[in-house]
Motif scaffolding. Structure first.
Motif, short mmCIF file in Angstrom:
data_model
loop_
_atom_site.label_atom_id
_atom_site.label_comp_id
_atom_site.label_asym_id
_atom_site.label_seq_id
_atom_site.Cartn_x
_atom_site.Cartn_y
_atom_site.Cartn_z
N CYS A 124 8.57 11.43 -1.90
CA CYS A 124 8.62 9.96 -1.57
C CYS A 124 9.92 9.75 -2.70
N ALA A 125 10.14 8.46 -2.41
CA ALA A 125 11.63 7.75 -3.24
C ALA A 125 10.78 7.16 -4.48
N GLY A 126 11.40 7.58 -5.56
CA GLY A 126 10.71 7.41 -6.90
C GLY A 126 10.08 8.42 -7.72
N ARG A 127 8.97 8.19 -8.33
CA ARG A 127 8.49 9.60 -9.02
C ARG A 127 7.10 9.93 -8.32
N GLY A 128 6.77 11.13 -8.37
CA GLY A 128 5.48 11.60 -7.89
C GLY A 128 5.05 13.08 -7.99
N VAL A 129 3.60 13.15 -7.93
CA VAL A 129 3.15 14.49 -8.10
C VAL A 129 2.96 15.36 -6.81
N VAL A 130 3.18 16.57 -7.00
CA VAL A 130 3.07 17.41 -5.72
C VAL A 130 1.49 17.97 -5.59
N PRO A 131 1.04 18.01 -4.46
CA PRO A 131 -0.41 18.24 -4.27
C PRO A 131 -0.59 19.66 -4.75
N PRO A 132 -1.71 19.88 -5.30
CA PRO A 132 -1.90 21.43 -5.66
C PRO A 132 -1.62 22.60 -4.82
N GLY A 133 -1.85 22.29 -3.60
CA GLY A 133 -1.75 23.64 -2.63
C GLY A 133 -0.32 23.73 -2.28
N LEU A 134 0.44 22.93 -2.68
CA LEU A 134 1.98 23.04 -2.21
C LEU A 134 2.76 23.11 -3.66
N ARG A 135 2.17 23.61 -4.62
CA ARG A 135 3.11 23.58 -5.90
C ARG A 135 3.99 24.82 -6.05
N GLN A 136 3.56 25.96 -5.43
CA GLN A 136 4.42 27.27 -5.58
C GLN A 136 5.49 27.05 -4.35
N VAL A 137 6.79 26.70 -4.98
CA VAL A 137 7.69 26.29 -3.91
C VAL A 137 8.89 27.30 -3.80
N TYR A 138 9.11 27.66 -2.52
CA TYR A 138 10.10 28.72 -2.46
C TYR A 138 11.57 28.13 -2.05
N LEU A 139 11.49 27.26 -1.17
CA LEU A 139 12.86 26.55 -0.92
C LEU A 139 12.67 25.00 -0.74
N TYR A 140 13.63 24.31 -0.86
CA TYR A 140 13.79 22.90 -0.60
C TYR A 140 14.84 22.44 0.47
N SER A 141 14.80 21.54 1.03
CA SER A 141 15.60 21.28 2.08
C SER A 141 16.25 19.93 1.79
N ILE A 142 17.56 19.45 2.17
CA ILE A 142 17.97 17.96 2.34
C ILE A 142 18.18 17.73 3.82
N ARG A 143 17.60 16.69 4.17
CA ARG A 143 17.85 16.42 5.60
C ARG A 143 17.79 14.98 6.09
N SER A 144 18.04 14.66 7.32
CA SER A 144 17.95 13.16 7.66
C SER A 144 16.51 12.74 7.79
N GLY A 145 16.30 11.49 7.55
CA GLY A 145 14.88 10.95 7.61
C GLY A 145 14.66 9.99 6.66
N THR A 146 13.77 8.99 6.84
CA THR A 146 13.20 8.01 6.05
C THR A 146 12.62 8.60 4.99
N SER A 147 12.76 8.10 3.62
CA SER A 147 11.99 8.37 2.50
C SER A 147 11.21 7.23 2.02
N VAL A 148 9.94 7.24 1.98
CA VAL A 148 9.13 6.09 1.66
C VAL A 148 8.99 5.83 0.33
N ALA A 149 8.85 5.02 -0.03
CA ALA A 149 8.53 4.83 -1.75
C ALA A 149 7.28 5.48 -2.22
N CYS A 150 7.53 5.80 -3.35
CA CYS A 150 6.17 6.49 -3.82
C CYS A 150 5.43 5.41 -4.39
N PRO A 151 3.95 5.59 -4.10
CA PRO A 151 3.02 4.58 -4.61
C PRO A 151 3.30 4.37 -6.29
N VAL A 152 2.84 3.25 -6.68
CA VAL A 152 2.98 2.89 -8.06
C VAL A 152 1.72 3.25 -8.66
#
Length: 124
Positions: free
Chosen positions: A96-124
């Motif tokens: 999301c756009a802002g600051r956030g925490v990655v869910p526990p089951g998805l924290r072991q990250v191998y790749l990241y990508s940049i792509r077209s799309g809308t980034s919603v605002a992070c919950p406050v």
């Protein structure tokens, strides 16, 4: 003394005006340009221990490697109509756009990508 015909004076005045406009256009500071997109990935869930920081100028499709790093949290300032996606063995996570925490089951990250799309605002 140099004499310039009247029709020549108009041409010279037009050339000077065009040159002045070009000079003023070139003098616009770089800060007037849109700021770049930027995101930082942290190993902890408390926004400490940076793992990767990326700054990008365009939302062109891109895939980068994190080699199985643990990503617990992030800060994300995306370009308009641009998304950052983390790719883990258990699935994908769109930042999301802002600051956030990655869910526990998805924290072991191998790749990241940049792509077209809308980034919603992070919950406050």
């Amino acid at each position: 003394m140099l004499r310039i015909p009247r029709h020549g004076r108009a041409a010279i005045a037009a050339a000077i005006a065009a040159l002045a406009a070009l000079t003023l256009t070139a003098a616009v500071p770089a800060s007037a340009a849109a700021p770049p997109g930027e995101f930082t990935l942290y190993s902890s869930t408390t926004y400490t221990n940076p793992v990767k920081q990326i700054v990008y100028d365009e939302c062109a499709p891109f895939i980068g490697s994190l080699l199985g790093r643990t990503v617990g949290s992030f800060t994300n300032a995306p370009l308009p109509d641009c998304q950052i996606v983390l790719h883990a063995l258990n699935g994908d996570f769109v930042l999301c756009a802002g600051r956030g925490v990655v869910p526990p089951g998805l924290r072991q990250v191998y790749l990241y990508s940049i792509r077209s799309g809308t980034s919603v605002a992070c919950p406050v």
